[in-house]
Design a protein around this motif. Structure first.
Motif, mmCIF file in Angstrom:
data_model
loop_
_atom_site.group_PDB
_atom_site.id
_atom_site.type_symbol
_atom_site.label_atom_id
_atom_site.label_comp_id
_atom_site.label_asym_id
_atom_site.label_seq_id
_atom_site.Cartn_x
_atom_site.Cartn_y
_atom_site.Cartn_z
ATOM 1 N N ASP A 18 93.105 3.867 12.185
ATOM 2 C CA ASP A 18 92.337 2.707 12.644
ATOM 3 C C ASP A 18 92.627 2.348 14.100
ATOM 4 O OD1 ASP A 18 91.206 2.421 10.098
ATOM 5 O OD2 ASP A 18 92.832 1.087 9.424
ATOM 6 N N HIS A 19 93.538 3.075 14.736
ATOM 7 C CA HIS A 19 93.956 2.804 16.117
ATOM 8 C C HIS A 19 94.216 4.128 16.837
ATOM 9 C CE1 HIS A 19 94.489 -1.499 15.271
ATOM 10 N NE2 HIS A 19 94.863 -1.078 14.083
ATOM 11 N N MET A 20 93.225 4.992 16.838
ATOM 12 C CA MET A 20 93.402 6.366 17.323
ATOM 13 C C MET A 20 93.751 6.470 18.803
ATOM 14 S SD MET A 20 93.448 8.402 14.838
ATOM 15 C CE MET A 20 93.201 10.005 15.607
ATOM 16 N N ASP A 21 93.581 5.395 19.555
ATOM 17 C CA ASP A 21 93.949 5.457 20.970
ATOM 18 C C ASP A 21 95.465 5.640 21.151
ATOM 19 O OD1 ASP A 21 93.609 2.862 19.774
ATOM 20 O OD2 ASP A 21 94.029 1.929 21.707
ATOM 21 N N TYR A 22 96.257 5.469 20.094
ATOM 22 C CA TYR A 22 97.704 5.676 20.175
ATOM 23 C C TYR A 22 98.126 7.063 19.680
ATOM 24 C CZ TYR A 22 97.915 0.616 20.783
ATOM 25 O OH TYR A 22 97.747 -0.665 21.249
ATOM 26 N N SER A 23 97.203 7.831 19.146
ATOM 27 C CA SER A 23 97.545 9.101 18.504
ATOM 28 C C SER A 23 98.203 10.096 19.455
ATOM 29 C CB SER A 23 96.295 9.734 17.877
ATOM 30 O OG SER A 23 96.646 10.925 17.212
ATOM 31 N N ASP A 24 97.605 10.349 20.594
ATOM 32 C CA ASP A 24 98.169 11.343 21.512
ATOM 33 C C ASP A 24 99.543 10.932 22.036
ATOM 34 O OD1 ASP A 24 96.015 13.013 21.171
ATOM 35 O OD2 ASP A 24 95.124 12.613 23.130
ATOM 36 N N THR A 25 99.726 9.638 22.268
ATOM 37 C CA THR A 25 101.033 9.157 22.742
ATOM 38 C C THR A 25 102.090 9.372 21.678
ATOM 39 O OG1 THR A 25 100.018 7.507 24.177
ATOM 40 C CG2 THR A 25 102.322 7.147 23.565
ATOM 41 N N PHE A 26 101.801 8.973 20.445
ATOM 42 C CA PHE A 26 102.786 9.142 19.382
ATOM 43 C C PHE A 26 103.065 10.624 19.148
ATOM 44 C CE2 PHE A 26 104.139 8.900 14.793
ATOM 45 C CZ PHE A 26 105.405 8.417 15.074
ATOM 46 N N ALA A 27 102.034 11.455 19.149
ATOM 47 C CA ALA A 27 102.218 12.895 18.973
ATOM 48 C C ALA A 27 103.097 13.474 20.089
ATOM 49 C CB ALA A 27 100.873 13.610 18.928
ATOM 50 N N SER A 28 102.933 12.988 21.307
ATOM 51 C CA SER A 28 103.766 13.498 22.414
ATOM 52 C C SER A 28 105.217 13.065 22.236
ATOM 53 C CB SER A 28 103.220 13.076 23.774
ATOM 54 O OG SER A 28 103.379 11.696 23.979
ATOM 55 N N TRP A 29 105.441 11.854 21.737
ATOM 56 C CA TRP A 29 106.815 11.406 21.449
ATOM 57 C C TRP A 29 107.459 12.333 20.418
ATOM 58 C CZ3 TRP A 29 106.697 5.377 20.507
ATOM 59 C CH2 TRP A 29 106.314 4.721 21.697
ATOM 60 N N LEU A 30 106.706 12.653 19.369
ATOM 61 C CA LEU A 30 107.221 13.532 18.318
ATOM 62 C C LEU A 30 107.513 14.923 18.856
ATOM 63 C CD1 LEU A 30 104.739 12.462 15.514
ATOM 64 C CD2 LEU A 30 107.204 11.948 15.577
ATOM 65 N N HIS A 31 106.612 15.425 19.678
ATOM 66 C CA HIS A 31 106.768 16.761 20.270
ATOM 67 C C HIS A 31 108.043 16.837 21.103
ATOM 68 C CE1 HIS A 31 105.638 20.331 22.679
ATOM 69 N NE2 HIS A 31 104.888 20.642 21.629
ATOM 70 N N GLU A 32 108.342 15.761 21.804
ATOM 71 C CA GLU A 32 109.552 15.713 22.630
ATOM 72 C C GLU A 32 110.807 15.517 21.778
ATOM 73 O OE1 GLU A 32 111.581 12.908 26.061
ATOM 74 O OE2 GLU A 32 109.395 12.984 25.935
ATOM 75 N N GLN A 33 110.778 14.574 20.848
ATOM 76 C CA GLN A 33 111.953 14.258 20.027
ATOM 77 C C GLN A 33 112.351 15.424 19.129
ATOM 78 O OE1 GLN A 33 113.887 11.475 20.030
ATOM 79 N NE2 GLN A 33 115.205 12.320 18.440
ATOM 80 N N PHE A 34 111.378 16.101 18.561
ATOM 81 C CA PHE A 34 111.631 17.196 17.629
ATOM 82 C C PHE A 34 111.203 18.530 18.252
ATOM 83 C CE2 PHE A 34 110.762 13.349 15.069
ATOM 84 C CZ PHE A 34 112.037 13.180 14.528
ATOM 85 N N ALA A 35 111.569 18.729 19.491
ATOM 86 C CA ALA A 35 111.138 19.905 20.264
ATOM 87 C C ALA A 35 111.460 21.220 19.561
ATOM 88 C CB ALA A 35 111.765 19.875 21.657
#
Length: 152
Positions: A9-26
């Protein structure tokens, strides 16, 4: 005060959260480019592969967690999974992770699931204190992980 909402319901945050995950769990994304993961995660909000709950405060993303169909290639027969639990360092120590995990568990139960799985590299005791049962250790992505489950 923060609020938890469905990411779909708030897809404008999707890419940001995905990038956080990509960095944290590299280590988990060593063979997947950020752009490809962002697309997979975005698509997963609609196809049910990565159904995420996020925490927001005054329009700022604080963190999130997801109900994933699959989260470990070594345990493809298991699922669904609590996955992608991440809170921004500036928002920690406020109970966000616990609230996000509770929301994901509730969503899983509402959709008919009787148990959830997770794998963690270094938070086994955190989850055990919250009702998760340790099943076994395994090695994935070059690191030791604990496989855990929780009955809903």
């Amino acid at each position: 005060m923060f609020q938890t909402v469905l990411l779909c319901d708030h897809m404008d945050y999707s890419d940001t959260f995905a990038s956080w995950l990509h960095e944290q769990f590299a280590y988990e994304f060593a063979t997947q480019a950020l752009h490809d993961w962002q697309q997979e995660f975005r698509d997963g909000q609609n196809d049910g592969n990565w159904r995420a709950v996020i925490a927001l405060e005054n329009g700022q993303l604080l963190g999130g967690a997801a109900l994933a169909k699959h989260d470990s290639p070594d345990y493809s027969e298991l699922g669904p999974w609590l996955a992608c639990v991440l809170v921004a360092p500036s928002a920690r120590k406020r109970g966000l992770a616990e609230q996000l995990i509770t929301e994901v568990c509730s969503n899983a139960k509402e959709t008919g699931h009787q148990k959830l799985y997770l794998h963690t590299q270094d938070r086994r005791h955190y989850y055990a204190k919250r009702g998760w049962e340790y099943l076994e250790s395994f090695r994935a992505w070059g690191k030791e992980h604990s496989l855990m489950q929780r009955r809903l």
